[in-house]
Scaffold this active site. Structure first.
Site, short mmCIF file in Angstrom:
data_model
loop_
_atom_site.label_atom_id
_atom_site.label_comp_id
_atom_site.label_asym_id
_atom_site.label_seq_id
_atom_site.Cartn_x
_atom_site.Cartn_y
_atom_site.Cartn_z
N GLU A 57 0.82 -1.21 0.00
CA GLU A 57 0.00 0.00 0.00
C GLU A 57 0.86 1.26 0.00
O GLU A 57 0.55 2.25 -0.67
CB GLU A 57 -0.92 0.01 1.23
CG GLU A 57 -1.91 -1.15 1.26
CD GLU A 57 -1.41 -2.34 2.06
OE1 GLU A 57 -2.22 -2.97 2.75
OE2 GLU A 57 -0.19 -2.64 1.98
N CYS A 80 -2.67 -3.82 7.18
CA CYS A 80 -2.29 -4.03 8.58
C CYS A 80 -2.71 -2.85 9.43
O CYS A 80 -2.85 -1.72 8.96
CB CYS A 80 -0.79 -4.28 8.70
SG CYS A 80 0.26 -2.91 8.19
N THR A 166 11.73 -44.25 -9.14
CA THR A 166 12.53 -43.07 -8.85
C THR A 166 14.02 -43.31 -8.99
O THR A 166 14.80 -42.36 -8.90
CB THR A 166 12.25 -42.57 -7.42
OG1 THR A 166 12.60 -43.59 -6.48
CG2 THR A 166 10.77 -42.22 -7.26
N ALA A 167 14.43 -44.55 -9.16
CA ALA A 167 15.84 -44.90 -9.32
C ALA A 167 15.94 -46.35 -9.76
O ALA A 167 14.97 -47.12 -9.66
CB ALA A 167 16.60 -44.72 -8.00
N ALA A 169 17.61 -50.17 -9.29
CA ALA A 169 17.72 -50.99 -8.08
C ALA A 169 18.94 -50.63 -7.25
O ALA A 169 18.92 -50.73 -6.02
CB ALA A 169 17.76 -52.47 -8.46
N TRP A 175 20.26 -38.84 -14.59
CA TRP A 175 19.06 -38.10 -14.25
C TRP A 175 17.87 -38.78 -14.88
O TRP A 175 17.92 -39.21 -16.04
CB TRP A 175 19.16 -36.66 -14.72
CG TRP A 175 20.22 -35.86 -14.07
CD1 TRP A 175 21.42 -35.50 -14.60
CD2 TRP A 175 20.19 -35.32 -12.76
NE1 TRP A 175 22.14 -34.76 -13.70
CE2 TRP A 175 21.41 -34.63 -12.56
CE3 TRP A 175 19.25 -35.35 -11.72
CZ2 TRP A 175 21.71 -33.98 -11.38
CZ3 TRP A 175 19.55 -34.69 -10.55
CH2 TRP A 175 20.76 -34.01 -10.38
N ARG A 212 19.34 -22.49 -7.67
CA ARG A 212 20.22 -22.06 -8.77
C ARG A 212 19.33 -21.67 -9.95
O ARG A 212 18.97 -22.51 -10.78
CB ARG A 212 21.18 -23.19 -9.15
CG ARG A 212 22.06 -23.62 -7.98
CD ARG A 212 22.98 -24.78 -8.32
NE ARG A 212 22.28 -26.00 -8.65
CZ ARG A 212 21.74 -26.84 -7.75
NH1 ARG A 212 21.83 -26.56 -6.45
NH2 ARG A 212 21.12 -27.95 -8.13
N GLY A 297 13.54 -39.24 0.02
CA GLY A 297 13.34 -40.57 -0.52
C GLY A 297 11.94 -41.07 -0.29
O GLY A 297 11.08 -40.39 0.28
N LEU A 300 10.49 -41.15 3.74
CA LEU A 300 9.99 -39.92 4.34
C LEU A 300 8.80 -39.36 3.57
O LEU A 300 7.80 -38.95 4.17
CB LEU A 300 11.12 -38.88 4.42
CG LEU A 300 10.73 -37.49 4.95
CD1 LEU A 300 10.04 -37.58 6.30
CD2 LEU A 300 11.97 -36.60 5.02
#
Length: 365
Positions: A57, A80, A166-167, A169, A175, A212, A297, A300
């Site tokens: 404002e 505020c 995701t990966a 074994a 990537w 980045r 991973g 979690l």
């Protein structure tokens, strides 16, 4: 609440655009934009860039100058009413001669919470709110979560192959997704107050969890948070030695790890399966974290989803196949019947380079 005009909608839409300019720098404050207008004519614009600096404002009033007298202020959040690090915006609007204020939504912060509207009305300013409220709340979903629920908005970022892996074994994952997706993740990191990972990811990948950007946009480096139940975080970990951003370790309350002077830490109780994740989120909320991005991973990430603590899933799907021996997307989710499955609602699907980015939330009904 009156019906809003086409000019009202146009000016509030512009105010929301302005507010979004503070996405990387305003936290822990909310992103706020303001437009001062007379009918269809814009007299001044502003947005809140950084905590401790003038609010939206004030910037808009400075741009409008004396023309603000008799005009309408469109603001994405209730002005505020208290003296914090800056004076009350409600007082500034009154002093400038603003006669009408249109706000997208009420500010739930206890030192405002309707008091800004009351101060304006007491000074004879017409106050209307609720215009584009859903969009305003979505923009500041982290702030509203922290103030109303006492915890950050939790976004889990996942990258997977077309067959849900995701990966490989052996853990190889660089990537799966494209360079374009990784650049996109940086923008989500930049708007986050903290990035959460687990000790398993740190030990396996030694991630930096830094921002980045491919531009010179200003940003506040997010806090890096490591769940380290048993105090295994090595002093050689990159996120402890690179000096690029602050790091916070969370450990069990039955131990006092020696992390050195460069790392902040706090303890939470252990529960079955690990640390009390709800307590972790509450602590982060108390530390001013609005949006928490989880880059962890399967264990979690799966635990957060199972506990109902995830507000948003950000899933990058790459057009590759990793095969049946590849590692799964989430662990610990094993419904016994179809009735126990976790339903998701697709909010957005967007092409990012060769990948597909899905934004999902848990279905509530």
């Amino acid at each position: 609440m009156s019906a809003f005009s086409a000019h009202d909608h146009a000016h509030m839409a512009r105010a929301l655009q302005l507010a979004a300019r503070g996405a990387y720098t305003a936290r822990p404050n909310p992103m706020v934009g303001c437009v001062i207008a007379d009918g269809g004519r814009v007299l001044g614009e502003g947005w809140h860039a950084r905590a401790g600096e003038p609010h939206a404002e004030v910037h808009a009033l400075r741009a409008a100058g004396g023309r603000a007298a008799g005009a309408t202020a469109y603001v994405t959040l209730e002005p505020c009413a208290h003296h914090g690090r800056t004076p009350p915006c409600a007082d500034a609007l009154v002093a400038a001669g603003i006669t009408r204020v249109v706000a997208a939504c009420r500010d739930p912060f206890h030192q405002v919470a309707g008091q800004g509207f009351a101060k304006l009305q007491a000074a004879g300013v017409a106050v209307e709110f609720g215009l584009m409220e859903a969009a305003a709340r979505h923009l500041n979903r982290g702030f509203f979560s922290r103030i109303e629920l006492g915890r950050p908005w939790v976004r889990v970022k996942l990258g997977m192959s077309l067959d849900g892996r995701t990966a490989l074994a052996d853990g190889s994952s660089k990537w799966i997704t494209s360079e374009a997706s990784r650049a996109d993740v940086m923008r989500w990191r930049a708007r986050s107050g903290a990035i959460l990972t687990g000790i398993g990811t740190v030990l396996a990948d030694d991630p930096r969890l830094t921002v980045r950007l491919d531009s010179d946009e200003a940003f506040i480096p997010p806090l890096r948070v490591v769940l380290d139940e048993r105090g295994r975080l090595p002093a050689s970990a990159g996120l402890l030695t690179d000096g690029a951003a602050p790091t916070l370790a969370v450990h069990g309350e039955d131990m006092v790890p020696d992390y050195g002077d460069e790392v902040d830490a706090f303890a939470v109780r252990r529960v079955e399966g690990g640390l009390d994740l709800g307590a972790v989120l509450a602590q982060l909320g108390q530390r001013g974290v609005n949006e928490l991005q989880v880059e962890a991973g399967a264990t979690l990430s799966g635990a957060l989803v199972s506990a109902g603590l995830v507000d948003e899933l950000l899933v990058y799907v790459a057009p590759v196949l990793l095969g049946e021996r590849g590692r799964p997307l989430l662990a610990g989710i094993d419904p016994a019947t179809m009735a126990g499955r976790i339903g998701l609602e697709l909010l957005e699907s967007r092409q990012i380079g060769p990948d597909l980015r899905l934004t999902l939330r848990r279905r509530t009904s």
